[in-house]
Motif scaffolding. Structure first.
Motif, PDB file in Angstrom:
ATOM      1  N   TRP A  96       0.842  -1.210   0.000  1.00  0.00           N
ATOM      2  CA  TRP A  96       0.000   0.000   0.000  1.00  0.00           C
ATOM      3  C   TRP A  96       0.871   1.252   0.000  1.00  0.00           C
ATOM      4  O   TRP A  96       0.689   2.166  -0.801  1.00  0.00           O
ATOM      5  CB  TRP A  96      -0.923  -0.029   1.221  1.00  0.00           C
ATOM      6  N   ASP A  97       1.869   1.282   0.879  1.00  0.00           N
ATOM      7  CA  ASP A  97       2.736   2.466   0.973  1.00  0.00           C
ATOM      8  C   ASP A  97       3.540   2.656  -0.313  1.00  0.00           C
ATOM      9  O   ASP A  97       3.648   3.764  -0.830  1.00  0.00           O
ATOM     10  CB  ASP A  97       3.706   2.326   2.173  1.00  0.00           C
ATOM     11  N   ASN A  98       4.101   1.564  -0.832  1.00  0.00           N
ATOM     12  CA  ASN A  98       4.918   1.684  -2.041  1.00  0.00           C
ATOM     13  C   ASN A  98       4.089   2.041  -3.275  1.00  0.00           C
ATOM     14  O   ASN A  98       4.636   2.501  -4.273  1.00  0.00           O
ATOM     15  CB  ASN A  98       5.691   0.383  -2.304  1.00  0.00           C
ATOM     16  N   GLY A  99       2.784   1.800  -3.193  1.00  0.00           N
ATOM     17  CA  GLY A  99       1.920   2.105  -4.344  1.00  0.00           C
ATOM     18  C   GLY A  99       1.330   3.505  -4.279  1.00  0.00           C
ATOM     19  O   GLY A  99       0.578   3.889  -5.173  1.00  0.00           O
ATOM     20  N   ALA A 100       1.699   4.282  -3.246  1.00  0.00           N
ATOM     21  CA  ALA A 100       1.092   5.617  -3.084  1.00  0.00           C
ATOM     22  C   ALA A 100       1.330   6.472  -4.328  1.00  0.00           C
ATOM     23  O   ALA A 100       0.414   7.155  -4.809  1.00  0.00           O
ATOM     24  CB  ALA A 100       1.655   6.298  -1.840  1.00  0.00           C
ATOM     25  N   TRP A 101       2.554   6.418  -4.896  1.00  0.00           N
ATOM     26  CA  TRP A 101       2.869   7.280  -6.028  1.00  0.00           C
ATOM     27  C   TRP A 101       2.018   6.893  -7.252  1.00  0.00           C
ATOM     28  O   TRP A 101       1.656   7.756  -8.052  1.00  0.00           O
ATOM     29  CB  TRP A 101       4.361   7.239  -6.372  1.00  0.00           C
ATOM     30  N   VAL A 102       1.657   5.605  -7.360  1.00  0.00           N
ATOM     31  CA  VAL A 102       0.828   5.181  -8.505  1.00  0.00           C
ATOM     32  C   VAL A 102      -0.573   5.775  -8.361  1.00  0.00           C
ATOM     33  O   VAL A 102      -1.144   6.303  -9.318  1.00  0.00           O
ATOM     34  CB  VAL A 102       0.741   3.631  -8.582  1.00  0.00           C
ATOM     35  N   ARG A 103      -1.104   5.695  -7.135  1.00  0.00           N
ATOM     36  CA  ARG A 103      -2.448   6.251  -6.919  1.00  0.00           C
ATOM     37  C   ARG A 103      -2.456   7.757  -7.181  1.00  0.00           C
ATOM     38  O   ARG A 103      -3.367   8.291  -7.817  1.00  0.00           O
ATOM     39  CB  ARG A 103      -2.924   5.953  -5.485  1.00  0.00           C
ATOM     40  N   GLU A 104      -1.380   8.449  -6.699  1.00  0.00           N
ATOM     41  CA  GLU A 104      -1.307   9.907  -6.906  1.00  0.00           C
ATOM     42  C   GLU A 104      -1.188  10.239  -8.395  1.00  0.00           C
ATOM     43  O   GLU A 104      -1.848  11.139  -8.902  1.00  0.00           O
ATOM     44  CB  GLU A 104      -0.090  10.483  -6.165  1.00  0.00           C
ATOM     45  N   ALA A 105      -0.352   9.463  -9.112  1.00  0.00           N
ATOM     46  CA  ALA A 105      -0.161   9.723 -10.544  1.00  0.00           C
ATOM     47  C   ALA A 105      -1.464   9.481 -11.297  1.00  0.00           C
ATOM     48  O   ALA A 105      -1.835  10.258 -12.194  1.00  0.00           O
ATOM     49  CB  ALA A 105       0.951   8.827 -11.092  1.00  0.00           C
ATOM     50  N   ALA A 106      -2.194   8.406 -10.932  1.00  0.00           N
ATOM     51  CA  ALA A 106      -3.459   8.093 -11.625  1.00  0.00           C
ATOM     52  C   ALA A 106      -4.472   9.206 -11.392  1.00  0.00           C
ATOM     53  O   ALA A 106      -5.183   9.618 -12.308  1.00  0.00           O
ATOM     54  CB  ALA A 106      -4.002   6.748 -11.140  1.00  0.00           C
ATOM     55  N   LEU A 107      -4.481   9.729 -10.182  1.00  0.00           N
ATOM     56  CA  LEU A 107      -5.411  10.812  -9.836  1.00  0.00           C
ATOM     57  C   LEU A 107      -5.055  12.083 -10.625  1.00  0.00           C
ATOM     58  O   LEU A 107      -5.931  12.731 -11.214  1.00  0.00           O
ATOM     59  CB  LEU A 107      -5.314  11.080  -8.327  1.00  0.00           C
ATOM     60  N   ALA A 108      -3.751  12.412 -10.657  1.00  0.00           N
ATOM     61  CA  ALA A 108      -3.298  13.605 -11.380  1.00  0.00           C
ATOM     62  C   ALA A 108      -3.644  13.465 -12.858  1.00  0.00           C
ATOM     63  O   ALA A 108      -4.112  14.421 -13.503  1.00  0.00           O
ATOM     64  CB  ALA A 108      -1.794  13.791 -11.187  1.00  0.00           C
ATOM     65  N   HIS A 109      -3.465  12.243 -13.404  1.00  0.00           N
ATOM     66  CA  HIS A 109      -3.747  12.014 -14.817  1.00  0.00           C
ATOM     67  C   HIS A 109      -5.239  12.219 -15.103  1.00  0.00           C
ATOM     68  O   HIS A 109      -5.605  12.890 -16.067  1.00  0.00           O
ATOM     69  CB  HIS A 109      -3.330  10.582 -15.198  1.00  0.00           C
ATOM     70  N   SER A 110      -6.079  11.670 -14.225  1.00  0.00           N
ATOM     71  CA  SER A 110      -7.525  11.783 -14.494  1.00  0.00           C
ATOM     72  C   SER A 110      -7.994  13.226 -14.342  1.00  0.00           C
ATOM     73  O   SER A 110      -8.858  13.691 -15.093  1.00  0.00           O
ATOM     74  CB  SER A 110      -8.332  10.809 -13.613  1.00  0.00           C
ATOM     75  N   GLU A 111      -7.369  13.980 -13.416  1.00  0.00           N
ATOM     76  CA  GLU A 111      -7.728  15.403 -13.277  1.00  0.00           C
ATOM     77  C   GLU A 111      -7.353  16.175 -14.548  1.00  0.00           C
ATOM     78  O   GLU A 111      -8.096  17.004 -15.056  1.00  0.00           O
ATOM     79  CB  GLU A 111      -7.039  16.016 -12.055  1.00  0.00           C
TER      80      GLU A 111
END
Ligand code: FAQ
Length: 316
Positions: free
Chosen positions: A289-304
């Motif tokens: 979960w912790d190591n995947g934080a950047w993926v979740r943030e990048a996916a969110l930034a991309h969708s925005e």
């Protein structure tokens, strides 16, 4: 309509074999029971990726590696269908993950045992997926629509998993003496924990009576456990390995195998977090979960960014 009438109408629908859908009225306890069971099931699928995932890089051939990789990936997919089914009941994915990561939520006891040898990968497919199928075939007819529908697809995939595990053991049992001994050792270690997967004995299962009434469970823990033993013993005979139970015996009168006493203190010890791998499993899920934080943030930034682009396009 008052609550009593609503509850009566609800039970009538269940008795008539109707499926309950997320927006239908349901008793609060029915909703909570489903969130509990579906989320525990989802957590089991993704924690269940860990003992086998550990062997992907050590599979003995390319064919075995491809099959194991596909299997572990399927388990991740099962977790996703189940988390989605739980979300239809009004709980967020973040909350579900939080319950897992903080140790508040349960997941299947079986995944707190280590996979020590390649034969363990065979035993997990044969016994663990075998037990899961018996439980989950029943759940394809469960009363909550999204859960029942998720189970149909999951069961199809689980039966492929069961066969790949059995084939691994069949190959080992037809191999050298050392390979056969490895298969026997895996059966010795996985047999009793697999029987525990079905949960406590019916008289010690607080949730069964209500869950049977609501057709969440179509069979009790002990009925499913017996079915598993009856199905599995002939398969062990074909492999030529022995189930580690001196009390196991065919009972002509009952038309079932009798089997020895399960060590329930071991089961509860594992459920309470003190099994051989509980701490390791929880640490691995937290790290993922912790190591995947950047993926979740990048996916969110991309969708925005996409949404803004879409907005600009509409404005032109
Ligand atoms: N481990 O009153 P009951 C798989 C808890 S998926 C830990 O009988 P219930 C695929 C139970 O939650 C495997 N805890 O409860 C795969 C309850 O605690 P709570 C998972 C257990 O819910 C293969 C308390 O004990 N499958 O393997 C266990 O009516 C290979 C009292 O028990 C599912 O989750 C246990 N074994 O019946 C993936 C199927 N057993 O919540 C990767 C769906 C019981 O009140 C690799 N679940 N407990 O605090 C069910 O069918 C049911 O929830 C049962 C338990 C039958 C598991």
């Amino acid at each position: 309509m008052n609550t009593q009438d609503l509850e009566k109408k609800f039970q009538d629908r269940i008795d008539a074999g109707e499926k309950i859908e997320p927006k239908d009225w349901m008793p609060e306890k029915y909703r909570k029971t489903h969130i509990r069971q579906i989320s525990q099931h989802a957590h089991s699928e993704i924690v269940g990726m860990l003992p086998e995932g550990n062997w992907i890089s050590r599979a003995p051939s390319l064919r075995r590696k491809v099959a194991l990789l596909a299997k572990v990936q399927d388990e991740g997919g099962h977790g996703l269908y189940l988390y989605s089914a739980a979300e239809t009941l009004g709980i967020s994915r973040d909350e579900l993950f939080n319950q897992l990561h903080t140790g508040k939520a349960k997941y299947s006891s079986i995944f707190n045992y280590p996979a020590l040898t390649w034969a363990d990968i065979g035993a997990i497919g044969w016994l663990v997926d075998g037990a899961a199928i018996i439980n989950q075939v029943m759940l394809t007819r469960t009363s909550f629509g999204p859960y029942a529908r998720a189970m149909v697809r999951i069961c199809k995939e689980e039966s492929f998993h069961q066969r790949q595990g059995y084939e691994i053991l069949l190959t080992l049992c037809n191999g050298t003496e050392v390979q056969k001994a490895m298969a026997q050792d895996a059966l010795n270690r996985w047999w009793w924990p697999s029987l525990m997967m079905f949960g406590p004995r019916d008289e010690e299962s607080p949730n069964t009576a209500q869950s049977v009434k609501w057709k969440i469970k179509r069979k009790t823990n002990d009925e499913l456990r017996q079915q598993f033993v009856d199905n599995t013993i002939p398969q062990a005979e074909i492999l030529g390995i022995t189930v580690p139970d001196p009390d196991l015996k065919w009972n002509e009168e009952r038309g079932h195998y009798d089997f020895g006493a399960i060590d329930w203190s071991e089961f509860w010890n594992v459920v309470k977090g003190n099994g051989p791998c509980n701490k390791e499993r929880l640490a691995a899920r937290n790290a993922a979960w912790d190591n995947g934080a950047w993926v979740r943030e990048a996916a969110l930034a991309h969708s925005e960014k996409q949404a803004k682009r879409e907005e600009l396009k509409q404005a032109i």
